[in-house]
Design a protein around this motif. Sequence first.
Motif, short mmCIF file in Angstrom:
data_model
loop_
_atom_site.label_atom_id
_atom_site.label_comp_id
_atom_site.label_asym_id
_atom_site.label_seq_id
_atom_site.Cartn_x
_atom_site.Cartn_y
_atom_site.Cartn_z
N VAL A 283 16.51 7.38 -1.46
CA VAL A 283 15.75 7.98 -1.16
C VAL A 283 13.89 7.08 -0.05
CG1 VAL A 283 13.38 9.04 -1.54
CG2 VAL A 283 15.50 9.15 -2.96
N ILE A 284 14.34 7.13 1.34
CA ILE A 284 13.48 6.75 2.06
C ILE A 284 12.25 7.42 2.07
CG2 ILE A 284 12.89 5.68 3.76
CD1 ILE A 284 15.65 4.44 2.44
N VAL A 285 11.05 7.16 1.87
CA VAL A 285 10.00 7.59 2.16
C VAL A 285 9.21 6.61 2.98
CG1 VAL A 285 8.15 8.17 0.53
CG2 VAL A 285 10.56 7.87 -0.99
N PHE A 286 8.77 7.71 4.07
CA PHE A 286 7.85 7.39 4.64
C PHE A 286 6.13 7.59 3.88
CE2 PHE A 286 10.95 6.53 7.36
CZ PHE A 286 11.02 5.90 7.72
N SER A 287 5.39 7.02 3.82
CA SER A 287 4.35 7.40 3.42
C SER A 287 2.44 6.66 4.85
CB SER A 287 3.49 6.07 2.07
OG SER A 287 3.51 4.61 2.62
N ARG B 130 1.11 -1.23 0.51
CA ARG B 130 0.71 -0.16 -0.70
C ARG B 130 0.76 1.12 0.22
NH1 ARG B 130 -3.20 -3.50 2.96
NH2 ARG B 130 -2.15 -2.05 5.42
N GLY B 131 2.08 1.24 0.71
CA GLY B 131 3.03 2.28 0.57
C GLY B 131 3.38 2.22 -0.19
N GLU B 132 3.46 1.42 -1.10
CA GLU B 132 4.23 1.86 -2.50
C GLU B 132 3.12 1.96 -3.16
OE1 GLU B 132 6.41 -2.24 -3.45
OE2 GLU B 132 7.50 -2.84 -1.75
N ASN B 133 2.04 1.37 -2.97
CA ASN B 133 1.39 2.18 -4.50
C ASN B 133 1.37 4.19 -4.69
OD1 ASN B 133 1.12 -0.34 -5.64
ND2 ASN B 133 -0.56 -0.49 -3.73
N ARG C 201 9.04 11.86 3.84
CA ARG C 201 6.76 12.08 3.89
C ARG C 201 7.09 12.07 2.45
NH1 ARG C 201 3.22 14.24 7.62
NH2 ARG C 201 2.00 12.56 6.22
N VAL C 202 5.60 11.06 1.27
CA VAL C 202 5.50 11.60 0.34
C VAL C 202 5.10 12.23 -0.39
CG1 VAL C 202 2.90 10.56 0.46
CG2 VAL C 202 4.55 9.85 -1.63
N GLU C 203 4.48 12.94 0.12
CA GLU C 203 4.42 14.49 0.22
C GLU C 203 5.79 15.05 -0.16
OE1 GLU C 203 3.52 13.84 3.08
OE2 GLU C 203 1.30 13.07 2.77
N LYS D 164 8.95 2.72 3.24
CA LYS D 164 8.02 2.68 4.48
C LYS D 164 6.29 3.30 4.59
CE LYS D 164 11.99 0.60 4.81
NZ LYS D 164 11.97 -0.90 5.73
N ASN D 165 5.58 2.17 4.93
CA ASN D 165 4.25 2.77 5.22
C ASN D 165 4.47 2.57 6.47
OD1 ASN D 165 1.78 3.08 4.86
ND2 ASN D 165 0.83 1.11 4.26
N TYR D 166 3.97 3.36 7.43
CA TYR D 166 3.96 3.96 8.88
C TYR D 166 2.88 4.95 9.39
CZ TYR D 166 7.92 0.60 10.20
OH TYR D 166 8.59 -0.80 9.92
N THR D 167 2.57 4.08 11.21
CA THR D 167 2.39 5.21 11.74
C THR D 167 2.76 6.29 12.58
OG1 THR D 167 0.73 4.10 13.09
CG2 THR D 167 -0.39 5.11 10.52
N GLY D 168 2.23 7.22 13.44
CA GLY D 168 3.13 8.09 14.41
C GLY D 168 4.42 8.33 14.10
N ARG D 169 5.27 8.76 15.36
CA ARG D 169 6.42 9.94 15.44
C ARG D 169 7.31 8.38 15.23
NH1 ARG D 169 5.99 14.55 19.71
NH2 ARG D 169 4.17 15.39 18.48
#
Length: 218
Positions: A138-142, A22-25, A161-163, A75-80
């Motif tokens: 590039v490490i992208v957190f979504s 889902r994060g990759e998408n 972040r992805v944005e 990386k698809n994570y929530t939180g800090r």
Amino acid sequence: MKWFACLRALLGPDPAREKGERGENQVAARLAEKGWFRVKGLCLRNLYLPAGENATTEVDMIYLTRKGIYVIESKNYTGRIYGDEDRPQWTAAVYAGRGWLGRVKTEKHSLYNPIWQNAGHMRALSRLVGPEVPLWSVIVFSGRCRLADVRWDRDDTAVCRVEELPRVLRKLGRGKPLSWREVEDLYRRLEPYTQVSWFQKQAHIRQVKEKERARRGR
């Protein structure tokens, strides 16, 4: 083949893998938006690259441009998120409600340093394309996360972040050392590494789990 589908149904879904996909998408959707980055490129997902004897490493995504190849770890994570380039483990702190006295509770989850993880991907990719092709990590957190305290000093690396990905791709890597024909040639050379069998994927998953068990046992 039909029996492949039946076997996969019997094994059931892999929640961790589905979360990662889902994060990759999310990242791939951004890359597909024409003109969004102002960095023209070609995208390949889920490459299984050779990494030593009878071993592979899976790269989430690469974005091939005239500035070089962006090696993207999603990386698809929530939180800090807390992490340092020099520490093997990072932390995701997730809100977990409030206690009896109204204090905020958090659950902490560790993740392997994604900068180190992607460095392994870059080494494997460099062996295939040669040292003359620039590589950018590039490490992208979504997902619903915040990069609360993440530190790194490497000039060839970015964590975002992805944005923030458009700005990162424009800023990371300067100049245009490759011709568009070279970019297309690299794409054709690397595309076969996305076409692996289900058995090869399962072998890679076993290999990853063995490494994780060994890492935790230290």
